[in-house]
Write a protein that holds these residues in place. Sequence first.
Motif, short mmCIF file in Angstrom:
data_model
loop_
_atom_site.label_atom_id
_atom_site.label_comp_id
_atom_site.label_asym_id
_atom_site.label_seq_id
_atom_site.Cartn_x
_atom_site.Cartn_y
_atom_site.Cartn_z
N VAL A 1 0.85 -1.19 0.00
CA VAL A 1 0.00 0.00 0.00
C VAL A 1 0.89 1.24 0.00
N VAL A 2 0.52 2.22 -0.82
CA VAL A 2 1.20 3.52 -0.75
C VAL A 2 0.14 4.57 -0.44
N VAL A 3 0.40 5.37 0.61
CA VAL A 3 -0.50 6.46 0.97
C VAL A 3 0.26 7.75 0.70
N SER A 4 -0.23 8.55 -0.24
CA SER A 4 0.55 9.72 -0.65
C SER A 4 -0.22 11.03 -0.57
N ASP A 5 0.52 12.07 -0.22
CA ASP A 5 0.01 13.44 -0.27
C ASP A 5 -0.10 13.83 -1.75
N MET A 6 -0.84 14.91 -2.04
CA MET A 6 -1.03 15.33 -3.43
C MET A 6 -0.05 16.42 -3.84
N ARG A 7 -0.13 17.56 -3.13
CA ARG A 7 0.73 18.68 -3.51
C ARG A 7 2.08 18.55 -2.82
N MET A 8 3.09 18.31 -3.61
CA MET A 8 4.44 18.21 -3.08
C MET A 8 5.36 18.87 -4.09
N PRO A 9 6.42 19.51 -3.61
CA PRO A 9 7.36 20.09 -4.58
C PRO A 9 8.07 18.95 -5.33
N GLY A 10 8.58 19.25 -6.49
CA GLY A 10 9.19 18.19 -7.28
C GLY A 10 8.08 17.32 -7.84
N MET A 11 8.19 16.00 -7.59
CA MET A 11 7.16 15.09 -8.11
C MET A 11 5.92 15.17 -7.22
N ASN A 12 4.77 15.53 -7.81
CA ASN A 12 3.57 15.60 -6.97
C ASN A 12 2.89 14.24 -6.87
N GLY A 13 1.84 14.18 -6.03
CA GLY A 13 1.17 12.92 -5.75
C GLY A 13 0.59 12.25 -6.98
N ALA A 14 0.01 13.07 -7.88
CA ALA A 14 -0.60 12.49 -9.08
C ALA A 14 0.47 11.82 -9.94
N GLN A 15 1.61 12.51 -10.08
CA GLN A 15 2.69 11.93 -10.88
C GLN A 15 3.20 10.64 -10.25
N LEU A 16 3.32 10.65 -8.92
CA LEU A 16 3.80 9.45 -8.22
C LEU A 16 2.83 8.29 -8.44
N LEU A 17 1.53 8.54 -8.23
CA LEU A 17 0.56 7.45 -8.35
C LEU A 17 0.50 6.91 -9.78
N ASN A 18 0.60 7.83 -10.75
CA ASN A 18 0.59 7.37 -12.14
C ASN A 18 1.80 6.48 -12.43
N ALA A 19 2.96 6.89 -11.89
CA ALA A 19 4.17 6.09 -12.09
C ALA A 19 4.02 4.73 -11.40
N LEU A 20 3.45 4.74 -10.20
CA LEU A 20 3.26 3.49 -9.47
C LEU A 20 2.29 2.57 -10.22
N ALA A 21 1.20 3.17 -10.74
CA ALA A 21 0.21 2.36 -11.45
C ALA A 21 0.84 1.66 -12.63
N ALA A 22 1.76 2.34 -13.29
CA ALA A 22 2.41 1.75 -14.45
C ALA A 22 3.40 0.66 -14.05
N GLN A 23 4.18 0.91 -12.98
CA GLN A 23 5.25 -0.02 -12.62
C GLN A 23 4.83 -1.08 -11.62
N TYR A 24 3.94 -0.73 -10.71
CA TYR A 24 3.54 -1.67 -9.65
C TYR A 24 2.02 -1.72 -9.57
N PRO A 25 1.38 -2.32 -10.62
CA PRO A 25 -0.08 -2.21 -10.68
C PRO A 25 -0.80 -2.84 -9.48
N ASP A 26 -0.19 -3.85 -8.80
CA ASP A 26 -0.95 -4.45 -7.70
C ASP A 26 -0.74 -3.74 -6.36
N THR A 27 0.05 -2.67 -6.35
CA THR A 27 0.16 -1.88 -5.12
C THR A 27 -1.11 -1.04 -4.96
N ILE A 28 -1.66 -1.07 -3.75
CA ILE A 28 -2.87 -0.29 -3.49
C ILE A 28 -2.48 1.16 -3.30
N ARG A 29 -3.13 2.06 -4.07
CA ARG A 29 -2.70 3.45 -4.10
C ARG A 29 -3.76 4.37 -3.50
#
Lengths: 531, 403
Positions: free
Chosen positions: B57-85
């Motif tokens: 499971v990954v629990v992430s904030d949305m607004r972050m400097p650098g890579m934001n939450g949306a970018q992180l979750l999209n990257a995770l969905a592509a690389q680790y699809p079975d991780t709960i986001r």
Amino acid sequence: MHILVVEDDEYLSEIYPQILECLGPVKSCLSMSLALLAIKVTVPEVVILDLGLPDSQGLDGLARIREKAPAAAVVITTGESDENLAIEALRRGAQDYLLKGKLDKATLLRSVRYALERKQTENKLRRSEELFSVITNSIVDLLSIIDSTGKRLYASPSYQRVLGYSEEEMAGLDLSDLVHLDDRSKIQEALARLFSEGTSEGLEYRVRHKNGAYLVFESNAACIRDTQSGVPQAVFVARDVTARKQAEAEHNQMEMQLRQAQKLESIGQLAAGIAHEINTPTQYIGDNTIFLRDAFKALGEVVVAHQALLARYESGDFTTEEISAVRRQFDNADLGYLLEEIPKAIIQTMEGVKRVTRIVGAMKEFSHPGSDTKTRTDLNRAIESTVTVCRNEWKYVADLELDLAPDLPFVLCLPSDFNQAILNLVINAAHAIEDARSGDSKTKGLIRISTRQVDEVVEIRVQDTGCGIPAGIQSRIFDPFFTTKVVGKGTGQGLAIVHSVIVEKHKGSISLESNVGEGTTFVLRLPLKEV
Amino acid sequence: MPAETLNKKKVLFVDDEPLVLQGLQRMLRSMRNEWEMEFVDGGAKALERMKSQVFDVVVSDMRMPGMNGAQLLNALAAQYPDTIRIVLSGHADQELIAQCLGSAHQFLSKPCDPDLLKKLVNETCQLSGDVASERIRQVVGSIDKLPSIPATYHKLSAALTKEETTAAELGKIIAQDIGMTAKILKLVNSAFFGLRRELSNPTEAVTYLGTETVRSLVLANGIFEESSPLGTRAITLEDIWAHSLSVGQHAKAIMRALKAPESDQNDTFTSGLLHDAGTLILARHFSKAYDEILDLVANQHYPNTLAEQRVLGVNHAEVGAYLIGLWGLPSVIIRCIQFHHNPAQSPEGIEKPNPICAVHLADGFYAKNSRHPAFAHSIIDPTLSEKPWLSGKLEQLQQSLSL
Ligand SMILES: [Fe+2]
Ligand SMILES: [Fe+2]
């Protein structure tokens, strides 16, 4: 000059041409039918017409000649007995009459000359009347003439079209009744001035259309004098400017709405940002409090167990099992962790509360409700509140440095307007930095705000390390609606509002120094003494 | 100790504010025996960490400097699809949310109720544990929409282009479709829309979101998807839809006949409509295997769930419950999906009438009139018909539904 003589008396029909030759070519006809044929060949300027012809009697001959040659001057010759007929002929368009018995050369010549002159004047007048009527019938503008009592002498047909009345209806109407009640005195005053001083300025007033709606007229007036009576008259040239006025009103309305929209947009954006700024500490205040609750419970249980054990120990009645049970409880209570984390949790909770308090305080100062009048304001503090309130808008892209002169005098200003201007500049700076570093999201930019007193002026500099403003558009950035942002992002009102606040409302000035790729510095100057 | 670590769920928390991470760490200290937790202060660090240790499971904030939450979750969905986001964010930034509508399974807003967070992580982990196949977990984890019946999709698009369409009209259309119902309930039940209670009725969901929001979600963000053919020759989307709609309607009618409260009846319709969502997923994403499954059912008389288990190692009830659970729909719906073939094993049991039993009965009634191998073999649990509330009334119930 072509002269046509229509005379059945053979003697006279020979004499007249001889007398009149000196004036131009003369053609003589013995009957009406011959005369009409001659007119077809050459249109005469003057016709000498006998009213007793074999094929035409009386006024009928005059009518037939005038029909074929309307521009010709007609001189009637008639016997003494028919003087009444001759007078009637004059009324019907003949220029003069001659009595056959009393005719001499001089009288004939003079009569023809005068007739011709009169006819020419008449023609000129008719042409100018025709021209006038063509003009007044076809112009879009409204033309009216009134006398000094306000009575309408003339109103162009365009009034009917513009106001929706028929010609008959218009004839029975008093135009001044159609003028809006509130505008009547204005017109009265203008008329009075016009008649007394002969001058008038442009006038704007409302006039009621037949359908009840009011139109806006814009008019100019001139004073003329009746050529005969010398009585002064006012000529009004008016124009229906309702559509233009509406467009203007709509434009103003739109600009106002846009400003309002920008304000709302920034409030909405701020509200979201503030929510984020408050929700973040609230999250860890809550988490730490839950931890402290659980920690206290765990510690409490250990303390209570020890207390009980102590009591047993004091009474001397205890077993080693009891001691090892308390020992086990002590070991399992995660005490090392708790003792290390509890002080931190307390400090961080307090820090969170302080953050929330600071934001709420800044919000209160930022919005400054009910400050429509200028008040002595600590600009440094206003700037601090503003950057706190909008922290969420810049913190992800830039660091922000304040360099505020500690001895800055208070400035008489509208605090909420000033805050709005600073807010717009800071958000603008954040956007400029965001644009400049797109692609490289790791390094942050810098926004630096400084205040100084320079002579009788307070200078506020807002500096950013953003993309800079190309020289070509620097002069336009304060125009309303000017924006370089993509459609949908920003209304283009941000800097226009800064301009309106600093220059118009506070009589200050704005200048900017900008280099593309390096950044921009806006310099605001507010006068310390009221202008 | 090693055995224990193996069973522990690995949860990674990402936030740019160190104080938030420390607060979470302390607050969740009590979970340390069940979860293995780590805390990192940025998206890039989270991705880096995932390289050496894949988190459940990954629990992430949305607004972050650098890579934001949306970018992180999209990257995770592509690389680790079975991780709960899961998103845990301070405010509903529409723009950012829209960017990860597909990759985030659930949205939580700060400040977040710690029990809700614990429950969410535990329940989704539980459902994910039921899906024994990693490959299927990956596929289900990356599903961001379920296919919609083309006719319904067009009907909705047409309704949305009309200015005067009401929320009720939109809700009525959405309530006819499995994919749309599931997705709209996912959105409305995420904490971001500020809802204080769970919604299981699509019409209420549309009313709550407002026609404007729904319009932009559908037309601009493309949250629904018009289905292309499923890719299996054994079954069509229309087959599944006709079955699901009928089970939804009849399950609701059964609840009404049993005099259940009105609100339960509505839940039951949605539960019935979604009960075979797993079948839809299998037919769509494992078409070849599904051909094989229906072949086993038709020719070797395997019960459906067993055939699925044999070919894929997992059955449609588990798969459906996992996806709908990931999407955060109300738990009654999840349990109806999970237990619709074995209601006796549900936590609610079968002692009293409830939505799970109603869906099970409706499914069984449908089977009697169907020859389709996907639906013809659902048998009503015989112990159910012996329960006092049902004994002797089964026949009558079926007749009252004119089946
Ligand atoms: Fe099923
Ligand atoms: Fe089914």
